[in-house]
Design a protein around this motif. Structure first.
Motif: not given
Lengths: 291, 291
Positions: B261-269
């Motif tokens: 679910d990690w949004p692509p616009e955030l810094a990668p996890l």
């Protein structure tokens, strides 16, 4: 090239605050504390302050007194709103060549002051400064004040009695490191008719015009009524600074009752003049940047 | 005579905190922020931090970037708890021979950072330092965090996935003055299974053992999995410091969903290892006082 020395502290702050967007706080930058209204319960007070070696204290000073002073200055600002301290944050910047014993003494003084006046240490930060740099202690904190008795700088009206607690002047002989914040006095004043209040840090000559200006008033002062520390001239009492006494503008019809009920165990309260429509000067006072 | 250089930062802080009475805060000194529980509504976060010329920045730096950094560091601490900024207090200590233009640039950067990340300036203090002394900016602030999703340093358990945001290392080439606090990432992590979290200021090699120790755990790291900034060695990514990325320990059964679910616009996890029962070392990291 213009430097800070060329313009002085008040002009500097006015100029710099223009660089920062406005906020929706009940009271924002410019008063002793910012005031946050959460809609219910007591108002919260926010304040930050710093002391710097070579400006506010010397390395030869007892470090526990330096720690005391750093915390007491912030607590004094809560007192100046009629409030009391709740949570404090302490940032200490230390040169790497500082003796550990000195740093420990500093923290002991911080702890003693919190214990004496009822604040809690909520957090802190220790950072290095380059070797030979000054010790600096920055204290930020949160206080609380009854929402019916929160006193800012702006509420005074012409005719209000100007009064100060304690005695002024001569603080540099030692009291500036060991003063007691006027918490009980501030609360009493706030509940007893003070409409504007501040603590005296830069000297009456500099701080009284600030209070009057914030109220949109002028002032008259009976110089000989200004309470002086022992062995201090009127000039020094007006100009010395670092008194950390309270200056208040009290609603005239409440003044007599306030004085009659003033508890003898508190620092004495002394009328020194009144707010008027306009005008008033008092030579002296302490200026941080100009020489 | 023992000086601060002889004992280092963590030992110093442990030693100094012993001088101060304990408090009844939900989370006190030692975490990224102190946590105040008023009994209802969101939890409040309190934090203070300072940057010093010659330690955290040079006078040659663009002053607006210095102001940005001072504020962004505190906002990064709110992010590390899953929270967001509310009111900030800024104390600036300036030598009298500083150019006004420099001071104005500093405040412009402070204002920009507050505007960008949603904090309000609640108050400030400007003080002098002796001529030749360092510029210092101390920022204290109050944040808020949902009481069901407040993440401290201590909640991680053996088996938790260790993950970092963004890329590590090489920050001194400029990013240390212009980094973006990971507010959205921190909130996402807090709601998505992070049980312990902190921001990386002293380098992974120094900060990861702190997180693990606070959790009563050891750690294992796959060094080659550590996300690196372009042109940076693994050693530098581990040791450089001033990344201001988030390090989190995520409940294993929630990890897959968090990543999906990690949004692509955030810094990668990026997963880099896990918490274990005990043990683990990672050479490197930044130490403020020892040389």
């Amino acid at each position: 090239m213009k430097t800070l020395r060329d313009i002085g502290e008040d002009a500097l702050i006015a100029r710099l605050l223009g660089k920062i967007p406005a906020s929706d706080l009940r009271v924002g930058p410019g008063d002793d504390c910012a005031v946050v209204d959460d809609g219910r319960g007591p108002l919260r007070l926010l304040k930050t302050d710093a002391i710097v070696e070579g400006v506010h204290f010397l390395r030869e000073a007892a470090p526990a007194k330096v720690g005391w002073k750093a915390v007491a200055r912030v607590i004094s600002d809560f007192a100046a709103m009629g409030g009391r301290p709740r949570h404090l944050l302490v940032t200490v910047a230390l040169p790497a060549d500082l003796e550990i014993r000195w740093a420990e003494g500093l923290y002991r003084g911080i702890g003693r002051c919190l214990e004496a006046w009822g604040g809690q240490l909520a957090g802190g930060e220790t950072t290095a400064v380059p070797e030979g740099g000054p010790v600096m202690v920055s204290v930020a904190g949160e206080g609380v004040v009854d929402r019916r008795h929160c006193v800012g700088r702006r509420g005074g009206k012409p005719g209000d009695v100007l009064a100060v607690t304690g005695a002024l002047g001569g603080s540099m002989r030692g009291r500036h490191l060991s003063f007691e914040p006027r918490l009980a006095e501030g609360e009493r004043l706030a509940r007893g008719g003070a409409r504007a209040m501040m603590d005296l840090s830069d000297g009456l000559a500099k701080d009284l015009p600030r209070l009057a200006k914030a109220c949109g008033c002028g002032f008259e002062v009976a110089r000989e009524a200004i309470p002086r520390s022992r062995g201090v001239t009127i000039e020094a009492a007006i100009s010395d600074g670092e008194d950390y006494e309270l200056l208040a503008a009290v609603e005239p019809r409440k003044w007599d009752r306030l004085v009659l009920d003033w508890p003898p165990e508190l620092a004495p309260l002394q009328a020194i003049g009144r707010l008027v429509e306009s005008g008033g000067t008092l030579a002296g006072g302490w200026e941080h940047f100009t020489s």
